[in-house]
Scaffold this active site. Structure first.
Site, mmCIF file in Angstrom:
data_model
loop_
_atom_site.group_PDB
_atom_site.id
_atom_site.type_symbol
_atom_site.label_atom_id
_atom_site.label_comp_id
_atom_site.label_asym_id
_atom_site.label_seq_id
_atom_site.Cartn_x
_atom_site.Cartn_y
_atom_site.Cartn_z
ATOM 1 C CG ASP A 5 37.913 -52.044 -11.836
ATOM 2 O OD1 ASP A 5 37.454 -50.813 -12.107
ATOM 3 O OD2 ASP A 5 39.175 -52.172 -11.813
ATOM 4 C CE LYS A 19 40.694 -45.196 -12.191
ATOM 5 N NZ LYS A 19 41.383 -46.574 -12.681
ATOM 6 C CD GLN A 58 44.516 -47.924 -13.786
ATOM 7 O OE1 GLN A 58 43.852 -47.441 -12.949
ATOM 8 N NE2 GLN A 58 43.863 -48.081 -14.885
#
Ligand code: NAP
Length: 285
Positions: A119, A52, A96
């Site tokens: 997300d 990322k 995460q």
């Protein structure tokens, strides 16, 4: 033989598009920023976080990285999220997953400002996905839509079967396909006559997480087959859910693993970060 849908190429094109959008924002003195929080030292998660960071560099997005020890308390994590919610340099916040067992994933997801929820897991954003009004789309399903578009396939009126009903893939995937006017069937571990249902599908999307799960007898000739599964084999190599060699000669189009859906998820995360920066600065998306 099916057309192979090249996720690497499509994701590279999307990152280029995002980089152009980020450069345009820079001209208005806005540099999109993404904060990624990792709790604990899971090696797979570390790889995802590093990927990322690299993608942020490619796209001109500033990355803020937080590596917290495994014993970090939930309150400490929520405090950090609260501070990032207030930080105007941070447009996107990603924790995460999975988090260590003593931390409730829902508490973490709910603590993120929905405008910074890149997300798209926050209940506000999930509701908007359901309504068809979301600006921030869940990365993996949104990546699948981009792949389908890239192959020139219009889902409207097509029968689509999604195998899997998780909150991060199956359910939002089904919603996005329905919003694109497909007629969607969601299958799961209690579904009966799965093979027969899959054989009806013009578009079959598998998100089960089991190697060799989708076999040639489940495929309607000419169907579009999208393999979301990422499974680690005994020899360490990655494979999807679909028996690629047997299915590809029957399908009309198919995504490989690796190199299909996988690279799309990070590209869509980059897109969401730039979209979030625009939303927070009241710029049209
Ligand atoms: P998950 O939460 O484990 O969900 C798996 C789904 O498959 C569940 O809904 C389950 O049904 C269903 N299922 C299991 N066995 C089945 C069977 N025999 N017949 C029909 N359905 C069955 O997994 P996930 O998080 O959605 O991820 C799925 C896969 O996608 C994994 O391989 C994951 O690594 C991969 N993934 C890839 C990306 C990417 O970037 N490409 C992103 C996310 C996930 P029940 O609900 O009844 O249990």
């Amino acid at each position: 033989m099916a057309i192979i849908i090249d996720g690497k190429a499509v994701s590279a094109a999307i990152k280029q598009r995002v980089a152009q959008q980020a450069a345009a924002l820079q001209k208005q003195n806005i540099q999109p920023g993404l904060a990624v929080i990792l709790v604990g030292d899971d090696p797979a998660s570390q790889i995802y976080v590093n990927n990322k960071k690299k993608a942020c560099e490619v796209c001109g997005i500033r990355s803020f990285s937080y590596s917290l020890p495994a014993q970090t308390t939930q309150d400490e994590l929520l405090e950090l999220i609260g501070a990032l919610n207030q930080n105007p340099d941070v447009n996107g916040i990603l924790v995460q997953l999975p988090v260590p067992r003593h931390i409730q994933p829902d508490a973490v997801i709910n603590a993120i400002d929905p405008l910074k929820d890149v997300d798209a897991f926050h209940p506000v954003n999930v509701g908007k996905i359901m309504q068809g009004t979301a600006s921030l789309l869940p990365c993996t399903p949104a990546g699948v839509i981009e792949l389908i578009d890239s192959a020139g396939i219009d889902p409207a009126g097509k029968d689509c079967v999604v195998i899997g009903r998780s909150n991060i893939v199956g359910k939002p995937m089904a919603m996005l396909m329905m919003h694109r006017n497909a007629t969607v069937t969601i299958c799961h571990s209690k579904t009966q006559n799965l093979t027969a249902k899959c054989r009806q599908a013009d578009i079959l999307i598998s998100s089960v997480g089991k190697p060799h799960f989708v076999t040639a007898d489940m495929i309607k000739p000419g169907a579009v087959v999208i393999d979301v599964g990422i499974n680690r084999q005994k020899d360490g190599k990655l494979c999807g859910d679909v028996e690629f060699e047997a299915v590809a000669p029957i399908a009309g189009a198919i995504t490989p693993v690796p190199g299909g859906v996988g690279p799309m998820t990070i590209a869509m995360l980059m897109q969401n970060t730039v979209t979030a920066a625009k939303l927070q600065n009241h710029i049209a998306i």
